[in-house]
Scaffold this motif. Sequence first.
Motif, short mmCIF file in Angstrom:
data_model
loop_
_atom_site.label_atom_id
_atom_site.label_comp_id
_atom_site.label_asym_id
_atom_site.label_seq_id
_atom_site.Cartn_x
_atom_site.Cartn_y
_atom_site.Cartn_z
N GLU A 38 0.84 -1.19 0.00
CA GLU A 38 0.00 0.00 0.00
C GLU A 38 0.88 1.25 0.00
O GLU A 38 1.90 1.30 0.70
N LEU A 39 0.47 2.26 -0.79
CA LEU A 39 1.18 3.54 -0.89
C LEU A 39 0.23 4.65 -0.48
O LEU A 39 -0.94 4.65 -0.85
N SER A 40 0.75 5.62 0.26
CA SER A 40 -0.07 6.76 0.66
C SER A 40 0.80 7.98 0.88
O SER A 40 2.00 7.88 1.16
N ASP A 41 0.19 9.16 0.70
CA ASP A 41 0.89 10.42 0.92
C ASP A 41 -0.17 11.52 0.99
O ASP A 41 -0.98 11.66 0.06
N THR A 44 -1.10 13.93 -2.01
CA THR A 44 -1.95 13.58 -3.15
C THR A 44 -3.34 14.20 -3.04
O THR A 44 -4.11 14.18 -4.01
N PRO A 60 6.57 8.89 -0.54
CA PRO A 60 5.30 8.38 0.01
C PRO A 60 5.56 7.41 1.17
O PRO A 60 6.67 6.92 1.38
N ARG A 119 3.14 9.58 -11.38
CA ARG A 119 2.61 8.31 -10.84
C ARG A 119 3.74 7.40 -10.38
O ARG A 119 4.70 7.16 -11.13
N SER A 131 1.00 -1.75 -7.10
CA SER A 131 0.19 -0.72 -6.45
C SER A 131 0.58 0.63 -7.04
O SER A 131 1.72 0.81 -7.51
N TYR A 132 -0.36 1.59 -7.00
CA TYR A 132 -0.14 2.88 -7.66
C TYR A 132 -0.46 4.04 -6.72
O TYR A 132 -1.32 3.93 -5.83
N LEU A 133 0.20 5.18 -6.98
CA LEU A 133 -0.08 6.41 -6.26
C LEU A 133 0.13 7.57 -7.22
O LEU A 133 1.18 7.68 -7.87
N ASN A 134 -0.89 8.43 -7.34
CA ASN A 134 -0.84 9.56 -8.27
C ASN A 134 -0.69 10.88 -7.54
O ASN A 134 -1.39 11.14 -6.55
N TYR A 135 0.21 11.73 -8.06
CA TYR A 135 0.38 13.10 -7.58
C TYR A 135 -0.04 14.06 -8.69
O TYR A 135 0.32 13.86 -9.86
#
Length: 514
Positions: A38-41, A44, A60, A119, A131-135
């Motif tokens: 899991e990725l979080s920040d 975002t 992140p 991303r 897993s992905y995280l978009n800024y």
Amino acid sequence: MKFNYINIITLLFFGTVLLSSCYKDDSNTNIETINKVELSDPKTASQIIIYQGDSLKLKPTLSQSMAQNIENLEFTWLLYNNNGAVSLAAPRDEIAKTYELKIVVKPDVFTLGEPFIVRLKATDKQTGVSSYLNYNVMVGNKYAIGWLVLEDKAGKGDLSFIFTDYNAEHGIYNDRNTAAIIGPRKLEISPFPVTDDISATGKRLYILADQGSQEYNYLTMIKKFDYSFLFFSTPAVINPTVMTWTSQYTYSGVRSPALGVAINDGKLHSNLVGGFPGVKKWGDIALNPQGNRNYSLAPFAVGGETFPAIVYDNIDKRFYRIQAYNPTPVAGTLEAFPAGASTGVSSVFDMNNVGMTMLFQDSADVINDYNAIMRDSGNQPYLLRYKTKNTTAAPVITLAKTAINAPGILNFSAAAGSTSTPHIYYGTGNALFRYETSSNAVVETYNFPAGENITSIKYAKYFIDKTGAKLAVATWNGTVGKVYFFSINTVGAIGTYTNMVTGFNKIIDIAYKY
């Protein structure tokens, strides 16, 4: 017998299936648990504004359902434009392969003013699950509002920028461009957007120099075009003194360009904006009313509602209005003023027969009015005042001719006109003078330290910090350049400076950018 044999076989088959279905399946005890990444920040949740030249740093929070080394994960950072007008098939650029991102925002990747998605893709190497995280990132322009400073570094030009909090950033030209500015002379900035179909509609920025004069992107200050490219036919001699756009009308409070004026080697080249499709560039050398090129224009051009562009010839010592287009040659022409534009009163003057040399010209404190400092054959300075707008009832545009009473004005090193009060500010040596055109006298003087001579002066009627008009004065003591800022009150007084910024090379010119 045959029938019974087949039935027995069938019963045995179904019996086997039934017994199999009743057998307890313990195979799920051998299923391998998959690592969940899991990725979080919190970044975002909003748009990140970043400026070109700065570093974009993202780190992140990473969590895994199983305790394992981060080396078991593969990281990929992708960048793509998030502008709705851009196709979804636009390329996605891979910009890093690390867990933490640290990248310099460069114009060849990050376009100024454009929204981007940055991303992060984290992939478990064993399972291939990602897993992905978009800024959301917007490339902002920190050089949008402030003072642009043109400097001379041992014969080569560079730019600095003074922000509205009076902090400065130096070397911004060399950070963005490889072509050197040889012999920097002048900054030219259009205060309104121009449509010439060479590039996108917007304000124009030119740096004039002995060699390598060029047009630059108004936002990024990156070179766009060589000086010669801006002409339909490249001038045989490159010796620029003016490259500007005059305005004739204001629509809904916004000024619009009427005519492009370039003065190169004392000769006029014009550029007619709008009115027809296609690329607009500066044309060939304009001819004077006698049909020749025997003239030398002073480095000033103004315009208004009645006369879109006016220049002054220091050979024939007279004003010309510019006719934007003439089919033979394909260029503008210099035209005489109508006889009714000048008054016969001896205290005023004839636009077609002034008889003096122009030293300086700038806006006056009345819209469409201009002040010109002239010198006659006996070295007597004069102030000539005229307007670029007339009416049917009063076609005369000449306003005043006054013998100037101002010490050292013939030897000024820099000058600027006030558009708020009847004053011209000029510098001689280390002394700053406030000349009042209404009383024809110097009414105030400010002295900088000895040896700190004035190299440039600029006046800004409206300033972004809402503290009123500003006068920016650049000085040079042979070692370091400084810019002093004076808050000009409602009567035009200089007083003492409110802010000073140092650390420059020799300052050639200053321009307020907004």
